[in-house]
Design an enzyme around this catalytic site. Structure first.
Site, PDB file in Angstrom:
ATOM      1  N   ASP A 274       0.954  -0.948   0.125  1.00  0.00           N
ATOM      2  CA  ASP A 274       0.194   0.024   0.111  1.00  0.00           C
ATOM      3  C   ASP A 274       0.515   1.241   0.032  1.00  0.00           C
ATOM      4  OD1 ASP A 274      -2.462   1.758   0.747  1.00  0.00           O
ATOM      5  OD2 ASP A 274      -2.953   0.572   1.712  1.00  0.00           O
TER       6      ASP A 274
ATOM      7  N   HIS B 253      -7.524  -0.577  -9.440  1.00  0.00           N
ATOM      8  CA  HIS B 253      -7.690   0.449  -8.073  1.00  0.00           C
ATOM      9  C   HIS B 253      -6.179   1.316  -8.557  1.00  0.00           C
ATOM     10  CE1 HIS B 253      -7.634   2.503  -4.375  1.00  0.00           C
ATOM     11  NE2 HIS B 253      -6.235   2.280  -3.632  1.00  0.00           N
TER      12      HIS B 253
END
Lengths: 413, 413
Positions: free
Chosen positions: B222, B321
């Site tokens: 992330d 995403h």
């Protein structure tokens, strides 16, 4: 994919020693000067690379130093799940725990802990009294696994208490701990469902210059008088002695008493420091017993329960926690405390929902926690500043040997 | 008493460098061999001794590397609390934060963190839109502090959203973080009451051999494309530029968008690893974009949104995403993500109550988070595996200079 991951985990472990020493200085600078916001630049250190063996005479997580992060979770067997299903679950749980504690990826890995070292991960399994009849093993229920008495000050929520199966997870990294919880919960699908689950914490290794010192959320130094594995009667007090017969599966095991103890921090903080010290019986700042006059007393100064002040009053008050809880006040009753603090936000009345996930270990709960708590409840001044809100006792079998799973001697008896 | 404690805290800090290097090896052995169960034997290391300055052009906790433990808490002003009361609170809060981040004891200390180093503690203060009219400062409300639009996929709980005042606390030790939360909450008594409060976590420093790598609870790497303070437009994108007039108090400030994003981990884990990678647009194991063929791609390999597979399909799917969230898909919109993971047990349906305390920073929410989220909501494949359950925007003023308190230029305008 699993093999590739295993290799990368092993590689990082084998280089951990070198990385650790060099990494510390870098980490210190990176803490302030790091060029990106979301990334720590501390490489793997002993915090990450330390591995606690899964196999052994006793399960890990009893005499292992308490880790920075803890999860405890109780499961109930699903309707229809029998002894065979429970055996399969314990086999899968042990295999996953063994892999994760060694820094390898378990079956069905979700990669949450993929880059991390084992971080002192331990996984400890136990059985509640309700497990035995459901699994057709009523004959093997240990006599020591008694129901917990109802203590007058208790405010127990039954939904947050007891359970057929119990897992205690500890690790020095929160993602490693969560990963273990998630993997083990998924392995239970169809056989057991979570009944309750709680999260706790302790100091991060390296956070303090007084590493022997554990403070709880009352600010009080805690666990000073814990028995030590080097004490001559430690094993006899904490671990179940070997015996034969239907309860031999508990040889080398121990009993965990689990109490979620909420601290009433607002009333506590309304006391002066001196009043708080009278409640506990120790100086708050350094943990010295009130029987040792400042400045000579330190945390490890032996407690003198007979000591009187010049005015004739007891130096350690009659209702002080350390007096009422002392072994000499309880026929020698000894427990190994190994707790996590918890903080779950605020209750509806605005008070903090915070305190201690109190876990203690003993060879027999009746002559351990129960004996002490029968005395504490009511006569310990501290009782007025805490609430026991959940309660459980679990039989924790001895450790598995390589090739075995935890509880095998019970489930294949 | 305060002086004595201050001295002991300072002494431990001054010896931290020496203790750190020697301590590491001891810690590694102690992790397995420690003689008591509840005590880590790792002395103070860089993890504990690192100090993040409270004073500065910007508040700490924005470009500071995210710590292992985080608390965020919103307060509402008590009925009748006016601008003067708010100013007094901000003055007390700043004084306590300055002391604690420097490793000194604050006023009214409860000693929870007494033995610990500062552990990279940061405390960051913000104001919600509802603060300004209540404090008689409607004229000074920043134009950029807009209401959050309602996004179609939102499942927002208003009680867990917004708030007059906001504090973000981060530290590498859970007790240091809790201590700061408790001290600051007590300072608010009579002036402001907690509206909501959330706990989060990140990796413990030293837990991983890949310190640049942050994984979330989906197991996904992330924050790879986070802007860096060394980027030439970083300050312009993240911090409010200097201006004059009634909003000059926000010079050097930033806007925090806070979203509690629950991850639907059970449906997520039902996907194969390949399916998960298609949702995100990156390899799960190492974070390489799907546009970089294995084995050459790594986490930092630039994303090629135009890359097509041999069959003509997009290498990074149209609804992945990283495609939908990319700056080039959003007119250059840039946010600095600085999140904590959270895990609050299980919901009534048995699913984990876990995910991301998403906090992002920008000079203007309208051209930052809101612009990106307007695009993500609905068209991002990841939307189907997450739920935004709480939401807030806070105006976070610039840092205080020595002798000032945070928000002084607003409250004494």
């Amino acid at each position: 994919m699993t093999d590739q991951h295993s290799i990368s985990r092993r590689r990082l472990l084998s280089t951990a020693g070198a990385a650790g020493a060099a990494g510390l200085a870098v980490g210190g600078a990176g803490g302030v000067l790091g060029s990106t916001a979301a990334h720590h630049s501390t490489p793997l250190t002993a915090v990450g690379s330390t591995m606690v063996p899964f196999h052994g005479t006793h399960q890990a997580g009893i005499t292992t130093p308490a880790q920075a992060r803890g999860h405890i979770v109780a499961f109930d067997l699903a309707p229809g799940a029998d002894r065979k299903a429970a055996a399969g679950l314990m086999r899968r749980w042990s295999a996953a725990a063994e892999a994760m504690t060694a820094g390898r990826t378990p079956a069905g890995d979700d990669q949450i802990a993929l880059d991390a070292g084992p971080c002192s991960l331990t996984v400890t399994f136990g059985f509640g009294a309700s497990f035995f009849p459901k699994a057709g093993l009523a004959d093997h229920a240990p006599a020591a696994l008694v129901p917990m008495p109802a203590f007058p000050s208790d405010a127990i929520d039954p939904k947050q208490s007891n359970g057929d199966l119990w897992i205690q997870i500890g690790a020095d990294d929160p993602l490693v701990a969560f990963h273990a919880l998630r993997i083990l919960q998924k392995e239970a699908a169809g056989v057991a469902t979570p009944r309750w689950q709680m999260n706790g914490f302790n100091r991060t290794p390296g956070a303090t210059a007084r590493p022997m010192t554990v403070r709880n959320l009352m600010g009080q130094i805690d666990g000073t008088n814990n028995p030590k594995p080097t004490d001559k009667d430690f094993d006899a007090k904490i671990f179940v002695p070997d015996k034969s017969g239907p309860q031999a599966w508990m040889n080398g095991g121990s009993y965990a008493v689990v109490r979620r103890i909420r601290m009433l921090l607002d009333p506590w903080d309304d006391l002066t420091e001196t009043e708080q010290e009278q409640v506990i019986g120790r100086r708050k700042s350094n943990g010295a017993p009130l029987s040792a006059p400042a400045p000579t007393g330190i945390e490890t100064t032996p407690v003198d329960l007979e000591k009187v002040n010049p005015d004739g009053s007891l130096a350690i008050p009659g209702d002080a926690h350390i007096r009422v809880a002392a072994a000499q006040s309880n026929a020698g009753a000894t427990i190994l405390r190994r707790a996590f603090s918890y903080h779950d936000g605020y209750r509806a009345d605005g008070s903090p929902d915070a305190g201690l996930l109190f876990i203690c270990w003993q060879a027999d709960p009746t002559t351990g926690f129960i004996q002490i708590q029968l005395k504490l409840d009511g006569s310990d001044h501290l009782t007025r500043f805490i609430r026991h809100e959940s309660s459980a006792i679990f039989a924790v079998p001895g450790g598995a040997q390589p090739g075995e799973y935890v509880g095998q001697h019970l489930l294949e008896a």
